[in-house]
Design an enzyme around this catalytic site. Structure first.
Site, PDB file in Angstrom:
ATOM      1  N   HIS A 224      -3.577   2.161  -8.944  1.00 13.55           N
ATOM      2  CA  HIS A 224      -3.394   2.958 -10.162  1.00 13.55           C
ATOM      3  C   HIS A 224      -1.927   3.300 -10.360  1.00 13.55           C
ATOM      4  CE1 HIS A 224      -3.328   7.005 -12.306  1.00 13.55           C
ATOM      5  NE2 HIS A 224      -3.822   6.171 -13.197  1.00 13.55           N
ATOM      6  N   SER A 225      -1.462   3.197 -11.609  1.00 10.72           N
ATOM      7  CA  SER A 225      -0.135   3.627 -12.018  1.00 10.72           C
ATOM      8  C   SER A 225       0.929   2.954 -11.145  1.00 10.72           C
ATOM      9  CB  SER A 225      -0.058   5.153 -11.977  1.00 10.72           C
ATOM     10  OG  SER A 225       1.062   5.632 -12.678  1.00 10.72           O
ATOM     11  N   ASN A 226       1.831   3.745 -10.561  1.00  8.31           N
ATOM     12  CA  ASN A 226       2.895   3.125  -9.768  1.00  8.31           C
ATOM     13  C   ASN A 226       2.378   2.504  -8.477  1.00  8.31           C
ATOM     14  OD1 ASN A 226       5.787   2.603  -9.886  1.00  8.31           O
ATOM     15  ND2 ASN A 226       5.900   3.776  -7.986  1.00  8.31           N
ATOM     16  N   GLY A 251       1.986   1.367 -13.425  1.00 10.84           N
ATOM     17  CA  GLY A 251       3.152   2.170 -13.788  1.00 10.84           C
ATOM     18  C   GLY A 251       4.469   1.465 -13.587  1.00 10.84           C
TER      19      GLY A 251
END
Length: 399
Positions: A224-226, A251
């Protein structure tokens, strides 16, 4: 709704009577209130093992400390594993890997869902975050993980500041998404510090992640994300051990950072990740010997709040287009919510990856499937069990 409850009282050492409810209700056990012993867990039964993997001794004064180890939870379904490949969950670090276990309002999380389906599940805390590593502050100086404004504007209540038109559709967060709301407060309380040394973090995650995969075998990475920075690094380092990467609103936007989704260049948008998806080297062909002169970028598209411009490699400078042969070996699947800032710029991944020769790319926009109203942390939102089935379907078709 008023709930009838019975209480058990006892005298404390100070002579004050302390009373505890001996019954529970749906409202009584919401969110952090579920810590009470009377509240029934929403989680499924599973076996849990904990490991600290990798790491190295480094000098500290007259002795040594251990650095760079990864905290890993191995979760095994009570009835055994009947899926061929494990799942490895990677968070951005705000919160730590605990974010996969349950939601801030104490509903079942994605890790439990996949355990119910018979998967072997691993959850990691990224280096120098949460329970991973004894931070050597000379190597991993810490910074704040997030602020209330970043959480509210980008994650839980973007509709209030309205930085992009799609934000007005956000309606799936369990609560009003602002400071003082008990569900937001529970979510924000899980925020932990990150390191400002991105180079050391990425190098450690590349090595530690592939070390883990070398022990458990070919796996799916859910990032998820970064956290998608680390799935990219592991794909580059040990692609034969990565079945596919499932990137939940990655991310690591190519060559840039966007926070707050402002269209004013000086606000919220900065140059980042000189290697495209990462701060540290990736395997390019032809090889990149000088990232500044070899990976020259050009801005494409008109930058608007609803559809951001992108940065890709320039085909007129830097010696032509450099491809990503290692990352191209791994199927790349990306999921984007309809009311998240990512709906305005996740197309930049498609442009960048296509140009770099990564052809096995699937982009799933939940809104196109009729799953509307979600933000960046959609796996915690009200309809998280509907969304996870979409992710599971992508895993099943590749198993």
């Amino acid at each position: 709704m008023k709930v009838s409850q019975s209480f058990l009282c006892a005298a404390s050492l100070a002579g004050i009577s302390v009373c505890f409810s001996t019954t529970a209700s749906a409202t009584y056990c919401v969110g952090i209130n579920a810590v009470r012993p009377q509240c029934k867990t929403q989680e499924s039964a599973y076996y849990r093992d904990v490991f600290f993997l990798g790491g190295q001794y480094i000098p500290s004064g007259t002795s040594f400390i251990m650095s760079d180890q990864l905290y890993v939870e191995k979760l095994t379904p009570l009835n055994g594993v009947d899926k061929p490949y494990p799942l490895v969950f990677i968070s951005a670090g705000i919160p730590s890997g605990s974010v996969w276990l349950n939601t801030p309002d104490n509903r079942k999380g994605w890790a439990t869902y996949f355990l119910d389906q018979g998967y072997q599940v691993y959850i990691i805390d990224i280096t120098a975050n949460g329970r991973s590593g004894q931070e050597d502050l000379s190597k991993y100086p810490l910074r704040i993980g997030s602020t209330v404004s970043i959480h509210e504007d980008g994650f839980t209540a973007p509709e209030i500041v309205n930085p992009f038109p799609q934000s007005q559709g956000h309606n799936q967060w369990p609560g009003n998404g602002t400071k003082g709301d008990p569900i937001f407060d529970a979510f924000f309380a899980a925020t932990v510090p990150l390191t400002s040394n991105k180079t050391a973090l990425e190098l450690s995650m590349r090595a530690g992640g592939c070390y883990l995969l070398g022990l458990i075998g070919e796996s799916y990475l859910i990032a998820h994300s970064n956290g998608a920075s680390y799935s990219a690094l592991m794909s580059d380092e040990c692609p034969d051990l990565v079945r596919a990467t499932l990137n939940l609103e990655p991310g690591n936007i190519p060559f840039q950072s966007l926070i707050g989704n402002s269209t004013t260049p000086a606000v919220g948008r900065t140059t980042a990740r000189p290697w495209g998806l990462t701060e540290t080297p990736l395997t390019y062909d032809p090889p990149v010997t000088n990232v500044t002169t070899d990976l020259v970028t050009v801005e494409v598209g008109v930058d608007t709040p609803a559809l951001r411009s992108c940065f890709i490699q320039s085909n007129t400078t830097g010696g032509g287009i450099h491809t990503l042969p290692q990352i191209a070996k791994v199927p790349y699947v990306m999921f984007t919510a309809s009311a998240s800032p990512h709906i305005t710029y996740d197309h930049c991944f498609i442009s960048y990856l296509s140009q770099a020769g990564v052809t096995d790319v699937t982009w799933i926009k939940f809104g196109d499937l009729g799953l509307e109203g979600n933000g960046h942390f959609f796996f915690l939102e009200v309809n998280n069990m509907e969304l996870v089935k979409v992710v599971e379907a992508e895993i099943e078709k590749r198993s």
